[in-house]
Design a protein around this motif. Structure first.
Motif, mmCIF file in Angstrom:
data_model
loop_
_atom_site.group_PDB
_atom_site.id
_atom_site.type_symbol
_atom_site.label_atom_id
_atom_site.label_comp_id
_atom_site.label_asym_id
_atom_site.label_seq_id
_atom_site.Cartn_x
_atom_site.Cartn_y
_atom_site.Cartn_z
ATOM 1 N N GLY A 448 0.813 -1.205 0.000
ATOM 2 C CA GLY A 448 0.000 0.000 0.000
ATOM 3 C C GLY A 448 0.850 1.260 0.000
ATOM 4 N N ALA A 449 1.941 1.246 0.764
ATOM 5 C CA ALA A 449 2.833 2.406 0.796
ATOM 6 C C ALA A 449 3.497 2.622 -0.551
ATOM 7 N N ALA A 450 3.841 1.532 -1.228
ATOM 8 C CA ALA A 450 4.448 1.666 -2.554
ATOM 9 C C ALA A 450 3.472 2.295 -3.541
ATOM 10 N N ARG A 451 2.224 1.851 -3.478
ATOM 11 C CA ARG A 451 1.228 2.434 -4.388
ATOM 12 C C ARG A 451 1.035 3.920 -4.106
ATOM 13 N N ALA A 452 1.114 4.292 -2.818
ATOM 14 C CA ALA A 452 0.963 5.703 -2.464
ATOM 15 C C ALA A 452 2.080 6.545 -3.054
ATOM 16 N N LEU A 453 3.245 5.922 -3.305
ATOM 17 C CA LEU A 453 4.365 6.638 -3.922
ATOM 18 C C LEU A 453 4.273 6.652 -5.440
ATOM 19 N N GLY A 454 3.232 6.024 -5.983
ATOM 20 C CA GLY A 454 3.114 5.930 -7.428
ATOM 21 C C GLY A 454 3.849 4.758 -8.029
ATOM 22 N N LEU A 455 4.306 3.818 -7.201
ATOM 23 C CA LEU A 455 4.998 2.634 -7.685
ATOM 24 C C LEU A 455 3.999 1.530 -7.994
ATOM 25 N N ARG A 456 4.415 0.662 -8.877
ATOM 26 C CA ARG A 456 3.551 -0.464 -9.263
ATOM 27 C C ARG A 456 3.815 -1.625 -8.310
ATOM 28 N N ALA A 457 2.803 -2.021 -7.556
ATOM 29 C CA ALA A 457 2.970 -3.066 -6.543
ATOM 30 C C ALA A 457 1.870 -4.107 -6.682
ATOM 31 N N ALA A 458 2.200 -5.342 -6.353
ATOM 32 C CA ALA A 458 1.221 -6.434 -6.378
ATOM 33 C C ALA A 458 1.455 -7.330 -5.178
ATOM 34 N N VAL A 459 0.365 -7.911 -4.668
ATOM 35 C CA VAL A 459 0.408 -8.877 -3.574
ATOM 36 C C VAL A 459 -0.116 -10.194 -4.112
ATOM 37 N N ALA A 460 0.669 -11.260 -3.980
ATOM 38 C CA ALA A 460 0.273 -12.578 -4.475
ATOM 39 C C ALA A 460 0.187 -13.550 -3.304
ATOM 40 N N VAL A 461 -0.825 -14.418 -3.330
ATOM 41 C CA VAL A 461 -1.053 -15.395 -2.262
ATOM 42 C C VAL A 461 -1.198 -16.783 -2.868
ATOM 43 N N HIS A 462 -1.212 -17.786 -2.012
ATOM 44 C CA HIS A 462 -1.265 -19.170 -2.483
ATOM 45 C C HIS A 462 -2.652 -19.577 -2.962
ATOM 46 N N SER A 463 -3.700 -19.145 -2.288
ATOM 47 C CA SER A 463 -5.038 -19.673 -2.568
ATOM 48 C C SER A 463 -6.068 -18.561 -2.658
ATOM 49 N N GLU A 464 -7.203 -18.900 -3.253
ATOM 50 C CA GLU A 464 -8.331 -17.967 -3.309
ATOM 51 C C GLU A 464 -8.853 -17.675 -1.910
ATOM 52 N N ASN A 465 -8.824 -18.700 -1.062
ATOM 53 C CA ASN A 465 -9.247 -18.510 0.324
ATOM 54 C C ASN A 465 -8.375 -17.450 0.995
ATOM 55 N N GLY A 466 -7.064 -17.534 0.795
ATOM 56 C CA GLY A 466 -6.155 -16.559 1.375
ATOM 57 C C GLY A 466 -6.333 -15.182 0.778
ATOM 58 N N ARG A 467 -6.617 -15.107 -0.501
ATOM 59 C CA ARG A 467 -6.853 -13.806 -1.145
ATOM 60 C C ARG A 467 -8.097 -13.141 -0.576
ATOM 61 N N ARG A 468 -9.157 -13.949 -0.392
ATOM 62 C CA ARG A 468 -10.399 -13.396 0.161
ATOM 63 C C ARG A 468 -10.185 -12.928 1.595
ATOM 64 N N GLY A 469 -9.355 -13.648 2.349
ATOM 65 C CA GLY A 469 -9.121 -13.284 3.734
ATOM 66 C C GLY A 469 -8.415 -11.952 3.903
ATOM 67 N N LEU A 470 -7.654 -11.519 2.887
ATOM 68 C CA LEU A 470 -6.974 -10.228 2.975
ATOM 69 C C LEU A 470 -7.917 -9.049 2.770
ATOM 70 N N GLY A 471 -9.066 -9.305 2.145
ATOM 71 C CA GLY A 471 -10.007 -8.225 1.899
ATOM 72 C C GLY A 471 -9.743 -7.531 0.576
ATOM 73 N N PRO A 472 -10.733 -6.837 0.038
ATOM 74 C CA PRO A 472 -10.588 -6.208 -1.281
ATOM 75 C C PRO A 472 -9.552 -5.092 -1.311
ATOM 76 N N GLU A 473 -9.308 -4.457 -0.165
ATOM 77 C CA GLU A 473 -8.360 -3.334 -0.153
ATOM 78 C C GLU A 473 -6.929 -3.782 -0.466
ATOM 79 N N ALA A 474 -6.620 -5.057 -0.229
ATOM 80 C CA ALA A 474 -5.270 -5.551 -0.525
ATOM 81 C C ALA A 474 -5.044 -5.737 -2.018
ATOM 82 N N ALA A 476 -5.217 -8.333 -3.856
ATOM 83 C CA ALA A 476 -4.304 -9.463 -4.021
ATOM 84 C C ALA A 476 -4.748 -10.363 -5.168
ATOM 85 N N VAL A 477 -3.810 -11.132 -5.674
ATOM 86 C CA VAL A 477 -4.066 -12.139 -6.698
ATOM 87 C C VAL A 477 -3.399 -13.431 -6.244
#
Length: 794
Positions: A448-474, A476-477
């Motif tokens: 999130g801090a990287a995106r605030a600086l205008g940098l391109r950032a992505a968060v990757a997780v192992h499973s759909e369950n884990g992606r959902r657990g992070l919430g939409p604000e993350a 994640a893929v």
């Protein structure tokens, strides 16, 4: 290889009683060791060995480990009181949660990371378009095919522990060029290796227009009908089930029939076929012309032994272990068999040299004569490995070293994320972050801090369950979606991920091949943060990427100080440290349910899921997950799922044992399980509604038995990287042999609000927690990483 249907875990014993397992000629599939523990593909472990005894009343301890029967809806009392609907006198439990895995603990005979019947690696889905799993598998197959085409060109062995050179470097450069869409600039005749291209400059902060990569065509090419018919004829002549024809043709290609006639032991390359079955097939075809020392047989056996080791997580094996395995299968001269396999290029040999302190460092590949026995009697071990894992480890070590050498980046000085992570990322391009469930918020905040600086950032997780657990604000893929191009930032003109920061959560679940593909896609100048819990079970696939990277210490390591909250967090944290302690659970967050045999364990589990947990805690049935040690046995996933289906969604099982509304676990790819529900079934196959998939998934009829299981109960390896509001961990007495600290830690940590432990293993739980952190795996990555700096200085 032994089939491992649901993409499960490597350390699982072979699934002998699975009706889906192919039954080629000769003796039936070997009975599983340890009382019938069988392995399931998704990385789960053995079926239980049998019931522990007779008995009916179950006891659940109150706070101190003794007391009266209680249930989640009973009055709170200390550690969490007992079991659903009471009944029977209570005996004291040792106050901790207990779990045993089906062979995940390293007991399994064959590790099942892939799906049984996934001979071609198909992703199984009939929906229009290409799924992310199919795209990923096709990309992996394409890479391996290119490697196979160039194997004949490679005259020099790869020097383990050093950078690639010579033809090996040319090969890797060509593979990278093809993957990135460029024309290879390497000639493979006797020309010297070309000069390495200059490093690319880090992409500018402004994000370019997103242009996702088009998905790779799905699945392996289906064999022509005439090829399948020819294979069916050869199989019939050898007494093998003709039902194997499609899988054999898929594995061996359109010339499969001719190849099988010349070398019947090629049947061993089909998942699910065992050596004794291939031997019977060969005797039927060749008669007196074959024997136990036939070079075709010994070459196939060497490869099969290494594939079985890969199912248990190893990327290589000590040559002595391979020779011992050959001797067990009546090979008259195991040492000569290994020499021949190496000379023919069926396997690679590595000599790991030792440094002055006696610790294993990077090694060079075996001698020019291909002998694996030359170093016999010396201090340095001789390792044998398959080229696919050798190339993946070499490529991964090279890519990680490239990122680790990235210097300071001034743009990160202004980031407002977690201070330690920000400083580490600002200093170096590769960072390892460790911590429990609560610590996941730190790398997400960094993104999130990287995106605030205008940098391109992505968060990757192992499973759909884990992606959902992070919430939409993350935002994640999943790693699979990122690699396939189905989600994420897309690729730049060089075929690299268009990113300035990539955060990978659940990094312990990365196997060596997936990790190599991921790191190769990270451009120069991009920061890579690998984050995960070092105490959980390792990946279902081969390798120990996260553990080896931690041990090699080639990059900054940031350990989170954020503890997991609540009684479950306290219990799990103690297990990670090797202690099984009692915890106060005033809100019945932790409940221990003692049982005396497997039958009682099944009964109490159904009672908890269907009645006690929903009534006492308000957690719906669909948000409660059962976790057990293996697929087989009296309290394995099959027995538990059958009992839960009868209670929660009874039906005749009109389509392969499934009915609409059934909760299922679908192995969309080896080592990766997604949960879903059955919607309908027709001639096209089983229609599933899977998490994270906007479209319906259609599993063809011939893939249902190997790729889909009922999903009310999972194994710990299947459940890794996922969490639910409530978890019920089942530890029948016959599961004691499969327990390890990593298994217990993983299983007990799957519940967010509530954990019930159906406990029947007595003191085996405490012994497992006090034992080694996790089963060892034989890999070369750590030595390769440790040798990189020395190689660079030279």
């Amino acid at each position: 290889m032994t089939a491992h249907p649901r993409g499960e875990h490597p350390d699982s014993p072979a699934d002998a009683d699975d009706p889906t397992a192919p039954q080629p000629p000769g003796p039936a599939a070997e009975a599983p060791a340890d009382g019938g523990a069988d392995a399931a593909p998704d990385g789960t472990a053995p079926d239980g060995a049998g019931e522990a005894g007779a008995g009916e009343a179950a006891a659940a301890p109150d706070g101190g480990g003794t007391g009266e029967a209680s249930s989640p809806d009973a009055a709170p009392g200390g550690t969490g009181a007992g079991e659903a609907d009471g009944g029977g006198a209570r005996t004291g439990a040792d106050g901790g949660g207990h779990a045993q895995e089906e062979g995940d603990g390293g007991q399994g005979a064959a590790r099942a990371e892939g799906g049984e019947g996934s001979a071609g690696g198909e992703a199984g889905g009939g929906a229009a378009g290409v799924s992310e799993a199919e795209a990923e598998l096709a990309a992996q197959r394409e890479l391996r095919e290119r490697i196979e085409r160039r194997k004949a060109e490679r005259a020099e062995p790869i020097a383990a522990g050093t950078k690639l050179s010579g033809r090996a470097a040319d090969l890797l450069a060509a593979v990278r060029a093809v993957e990135s869409g460029r024309t290879p600039d390497v000639a493979f005749e006797d020309s010297p290796a070309p000069a390495a291209p200059p490093r690319r400059v880090a992409p500018p902060p402004a994000p370019p227009a997103r242009t996702p990569v088009a998905p790779v065509p799905s699945g392996p090419r289906a064999a022509a009908p005439e090829a399948v018919a020819a294979v069916r004829t050869v199989l019939g002549r050898g007494g093998a089930p003709e039902a194997l024809a499609v899988r054999v043709a898929g594995a061996l290609g359109d010339t499969a029939a001719e190849r099988l006639r010349e070398d019947p032991w090629l049947l061993l390359s089909v998942p699910g076929v065992r050596p004794e079955q291939a031997d019977a097939f060969a005797r039927a075809l060749l008669g007196a012309d074959c024997g136990p020392g036939d070079a075709r047989r010994t070459d196939a056996l060497v490869g099969w032994l290494l594939e079985q080791a890969a199912l248990r997580g190893h990327t290589a094996l000590d040559a002595s272990a391979v020779r011992a395995g050959l001797a067990e299968r009546s090979v008259p001269d195991p040492e000569e068999a290994v020499r021949h396999a190496v000379a023919e290029g069926a396997v690679l040999v590595f000599h790991d040299e030792e440094d002055e302190d006696g610790e294993s460092g990077g090694g060079g590949e075996g001698g020019g004569d291909g002998s694996a026995g030359d170093a016999e009697g010396s201090a340095s071990p001789v390792l044998l490995g398959l080229d696919r894992y050798a190339l993946a480890e070499e490529s991964l070590a090279d890519g990680l070293a490239r990122l680790a050498r990235s210097g300071p980046e001034p743009r990160w000085a202004e980031a407002a994320g977690p201070p330690e992570l920000v400083r580490a990322v600002a200093a170096q391009g590769l960072v390892v972050h460790t911590g429990g469930e609560a610590a996941r918020a730190e790398p997400v905040a960094l993104a999130g801090a990287a995106r605030a600086l205008g940098l391109r950032a992505a968060v990757a997780v192992h499973s759909e369950n884990g992606r959902r657990g992070l919430g939409p604000e993350a935002d994640a893929v999943t790693v699979a979606a990122l690699l396939s191009g189905a989600a994420g930032p897309g690729r730049d003109e060089d075929g690299m991920l268009a990113l300035d920061l990539l955060v990978v959560l659940d990094a312990p679940q990365l196997d060596v091949e997936a990790a190599a593909m991921l790191v190769e896609s990270v451009p120069d100048g991009c920061r890579l943060v690998l984050s995960g819990d070092p105490y959980v079970l390792p990946s279902a696939g081969a390798g120990r990427v996260f553990g080896d990277l931690l041990a090699a210490r080639v990059c900054p390591q940031v350990a989170s100080r954020v503890p997991d909250a609540g009684p479950i967090g306290e219990l799990v944290s103690g297990i990670g440290a090797g202690e099984l302690s009692q915890v106060d659970a005033p809100g019945r967050e932790v409940v221990i349910v003692p049982v005396r045999d497997a039958g009682e364990a099944v009964h109490r589990t159904v009672q908890l899921v269907a009645d006690s947990v929903p009534r006492a805690l308000g957690v719906p049935v669909e948000q409660t997950q059962v976790i057990t040690v293996g697929h087989g046995g009296s309290a394995g996933t099959r027995a538990l799922n059958a009992a839960l289906k009868q209670r929660l969604n009874p039906g005749p099982g009109r389509f392969g044992g499934f009915d609409p509304g059934d909760r299922v676990a679908y192995a969309q790819a080896p080592g990766r399980t997604v949960q879903g529900r059955v919607v309908s079934a027709d001639a096209e196959g089983l229609h599933l509604d899977c998490e994270g998939r906007p479209e319906r998934v259609v599993v063809p009829p011939d893939r249902v038995e190997s790729a889909v299981r009922h999903g009310w109960a999972l194994t710990a390896h299947q459940a890794a990287g996922m969490r639910w509001p409530a978890a019920v961990v089942v530890l029948p007495g016959d599961a004691a042999g499969g327990l390890s600290r990593a298994w217990v830690y993983t299983a007990f940590g799957r519940g967010e609000r509530h954990l019930s432990v159906v406990h029947g293993v007595d003191q085996a739980l405490a012994r497992a927690v006090a034992g080694p952190a996790s089963p060892e795996r034989v890999t070369r990555l750590r030595a390769l990483l440790e040798a990189v700096p020395a190689a660079e200085e030279a």
